[in-house]
Design an enzyme around this catalytic site. Structure first.
Site, PDB file in Angstrom:
ATOM      1  N   HIS A  98       0.814  -1.211   0.000  1.00 57.42           N
ATOM      2  CA  HIS A  98       0.000   0.000   0.000  1.00 57.42           C
ATOM      3  C   HIS A  98       0.851   1.266   0.000  1.00 57.42           C
ATOM      4  CE1 HIS A  98      -4.185  -1.678   1.185  1.00 57.42           C
ATOM      5  NE2 HIS A  98      -3.489  -2.578   0.498  1.00 57.42           N
ATOM      6  N   HIS A 261      -1.364 -12.440  -2.072  1.00 55.45           N
ATOM      7  CA  HIS A 261      -2.447 -13.050  -1.297  1.00 55.45           C
ATOM      8  C   HIS A 261      -2.127 -14.474  -0.855  1.00 55.45           C
ATOM      9  CE1 HIS A 261      -5.693 -10.042  -2.864  1.00 55.45           C
ATOM     10  NE2 HIS A 261      -4.725  -9.470  -2.159  1.00 55.45           N
TER      11      HIS A 261
END
Length: 732
Positions: A98, A261
């Site tokens: 992020h 992920h």
């Protein structure tokens, strides 16, 4: 009134306003030109001493020791924010992702290069919920190494070492990210005034430029699907648009999603309404932490972050093929998380494919996928790529390593800026490589000789100056791309950009190449001049000659060492985003836009790292040098074009001229003699803003004064030299 409630310094009472409060100028005049973005990150906000050089401090850092400390931290679970599965790796990977993932190719802004996740608005974006805890967990590391390790580098390094600590071999790491000390004012994050709103689309679903994220406060896409609708195929379209604007192709996108992920989990238990305010809105006693949850303990298995709940894989703290394995092994059923978010669960899941509960390994719980995850299988392009990676684990691992490296380094510019012992040797096309210097460089004698040849070549001052400007002014201080090094102005796509006037450019480049070839062939030793150097030298010669014609002798500093890139070293699609939509310095607008020409001038100036005075003096100088696009007369307020006088400012400020719009859009104007009505000049908004805007007019008055000619020339030369060398990182 009690004296105890009165300030002993100002005499104000507790209810009175303080300095800096009240209605700001931009509240009264919201369309006022935003010049403050040109004066960010000064020494006034920077606590480091003037002599501080991060590159030198980073060079003293022992990366192996930092890695050891981070490895220890990964599994040192803290009671105030316990680690999922006893390992903070997933949290740090999300923080790194992020931090870097705000980068967008449209203007090169965003990314992890400045440590901006520490400040508003990013520190309080909904998509960054609980990343304040990740940074706080890193404080002991930052505290230990201090100025040797920036927050910007540490936030990337933590994600890299998190991957390695969980068994993944990364591609490498380059340091060198220098911290900022205040929020960035130049980045346009969107027009929305509410979190997760999406007023950034037009037409069917055309995303506003230069934005990449689909909603205000998200890094990428809505994981529940477009506008929260659980449609994996539609999600694939959003993902492709968003990741494409972040410089990722389809294969890189799949690798990043599937690789990232593989680790960690989502948190979505309890009622979202029980979550407290974000860090910037939290009470002072929270000490910069936000999102305090009132559900149970608010941490561990009772954490609320995105609203989604669960891990993607049965083993969320080890690198394996679990993500793609689960994606293809099972059919997926739409469901809702405990917090009410759309997600998907596997049908008839086998016992061995359950994940441990994050804080109770004796319990086994189902994994999940988001709507965005299912796009990796159901999208007609992503699906086959995912299948290929699933069937070829080595290919997948290599693709993820490279894509992760690109994600975390895309905004750093050329590889020459990378620091440390873990920089990979391989040159990558997205790093915009240029050849190393393989010849002896020209000296003062050769520089003087070449200037004479350039001025005697038949090329005009505007041709020499505009070509150098076109080459150098592609630089973006945001992602350190562009600039004159490489001479890519002679290559696709730059040679064909409208703003560069391709027909004229071709003639100029041919003549410059002739001069270069003749000079190099005549050298008995190993001295050579590159076309990249000659282009800049030609512009410098043109400026010096124009100054001489105005009665001021100047010599522009020139440092050779640029080299010429090849077409094979140039990704045409990647470089296409550098094409100027507008260049106010050349009075160019590709078409009409919803933002004004003067706003686009300030935006380009900020990308060129210019201050308001530098922007002002460059526009005034380039106008009288007659380098406008198409040799337009707009703003050429002089009877002596190609002469470096301060006439632009003198005539702009002349109250004997009255200006009237020539178009209903008020984008071109005519200036007439106030007494006789005779036409004097024509201008664009970019020209007249220097007389209209009070701050720019104040600067223009400095250069329009009777005794300002010499200062004007020297300031123009300094600003010109700065632009010509913006990409010469080796000189810094």
């Amino acid at each position: 009134m009690s004296e105890h409630s009165r300030c002993p310094v100002t005499g104000r009472t507790a209810g009175n306003p303080v300095a800096g409060g009240g209605i700001a100028n931009r509240d009264w005049w919201p369309n006022q030109l935003h010049l403050d973005m040109l004066h960010q990150h000064s020494s006034l906000s920077n606590p480091m001493e003037e002599a501080f050089k991060y590159k030198e401090e980073f060079g003293k850092l022992d990366l192996k020791a930092v890695k050891k400390d981070l490895y220890t931290l990964m599994t040192d679970s803290q009671e105030w924010w316990p680690a999922d599965y006893g390992h903070y790796g997933g949290l740090f990977i999300r923080m790194t992702w992020h931090s870097a993932g705000t980068y967008r190719t449209g203007d090169g802004r965003g990314g992890g290069g400045t440590g901006n996740q520490r400040f508003a608005p990013l520190n309080s974006w909904p998509d960054n919920a609980n990343l304040d805890k990740a940074r706080r967990l890193l404080w002991p590391i930052k505290q230990k190494y201090g100025k040797k390790l920036s927050w910007a580098d540490l936030m990337i390094l933590a994600g890299n070492y998190a991957l390695e600590s969980m068994g993944f071999k990364t591609f490498g790491f380059g340091g060198g990210r220098v911290d900022i000390w205040e929020p960035e004012e130049d980045i346009y994050w969107g027009k929305e005034v509410e979190w997760l709103d999406n007023k950034r689309y037009s037409g069917e679903r055309d995303l506003e430029n230069p934005l990449a994220a689909v909603q205000m406060g998200l890094i990428y896409v809505n994981p529940e699907g477009p506008d929260g609708k659980p449609d994996p195929v539609a999600a694939g379209k959003d993902i492709r648009e968003t990741f494409g604007r972040m410089a990722m192709n389809d294969e890189e996108t799949v690798a990043l999603v599937a690789g990232g992920h593989t680790f960690g989990k989502c948190h979505g238990v309890g009622d979202p309404k029980l979550v407290g305010p974000e860090p910037e809105a939290a009470d002072i006693e929270e000490q910069g932490l936000g999102w305090k949850s009132g559900y149970g303990s608010g941490k561990g298995d009772e954490t609320m972050t995105s609203g989604l709940e669960g891990a993607w894989t049965p083993d969320p703290i080890h690198w394996d093929m679990g993500y793609l394995g689960m994606l293809f092994k099972y059919e997926w059923e739409l469901t809702k998380s405990p917090a009410g978010a759309w997600q998907w669960k596997p049908t008839d899941v086998a016992e061995e494919d359950l994940a441990p509960a994050a804080h109770d390994p004796s319990k086994r719980v189902p994994t999940m996928m988001t709507t965005a995850d299912l796009a990796m299988r159901m999208d007609p392009i992503y699906g086959p790529i995912s299948r290929r990676y699933y069937e070829h684990p080595d290919q997948f691992a290599d693709a993820f390593a490279r894509a992760w490296f690109k994600l975390t380094h895309r905004d750093m510019g050329p590889k020459s800026r990378y620091l440390g012992t873990e920089v990979p040797e391989e040159d990558l096309i997205w790093q915009d490589p240029v050849p190393a210097v393989d010849h002896e460089l020209i000296g003062d004698r050769e520089i003087a000789e070449l200037k004479k040849r350039l001025l005697a070549s038949g090329l005009s001052i505007p041709e020499l100056v505009s070509t150098a400007w076109a080459s150098a002014s592609t630089f973006r201080g945001s992602d350190k791309r562009g600039g004159a090094n490489g001479a890519r102005i002679r290559l696709a796509p730059q040679k064909d950009w409208e703003v560069n006037q391709p027909e004229q450019l071709k003639i100029v480049l041919q003549k410059l190449e002739e001069i270069r070839q003749e000079f190099n062939d005549a050298q008995s030793g190993g001295k050579r001049v590159s076309l990249a150097d000659l282009i800049v030298l030609g512009g410098c010669a043109g400026v010096e000659e124009a100054a001489r014609k105005a009665g001021t002798d100047v010599t522009i500093p020139f440092t050779p060492g640029r080299t010429d890139a090849s077409q094979e070293q140039t990704d045409t699609e990647s470089f296409a985003v550098l094409e100027p939509l507008a260049d106010g310095f050349r009075n160019y607008m590709k078409k009409k836009y919803s933002v004004s020409a003067e706003e686009m001038l300030v935006d380009r100036s900020q990308l060129l790292t210019l201050t308001a005075p530098e922007m002002t003096v460059l526009v005034g100088g380039l106008r009288v040098l007659n380098v406008n696009f198409g040799q337009s007369p707009h703003g050429v307020f002089t009877t002596l074009p190609e002469t470096l006088t301060n006439d632009f400012f003198v005539n702009l400020l002349d109250m004997g001229t009255e200006w009237k719009p020539l178009s209903k859009e008020h984008d071109t104007f005519e200036g007439r003699d106030r007494k006789t009505g005779e036409p004097r000049w024509t201008a664009t908004r970019v020209d007249l803003i220097f007389g209209s805007n009070s701050r720019l007019r104040a600067i223009a008055e400095v250069y329009g004064s009777d005794n300002a000619q010499e200062k004007f020339v020297h300031d123009f030369v300094a600003a010109w030299n700065k632009v010509m060398n913006l990409d010469r990182f080796e000189l810094g």
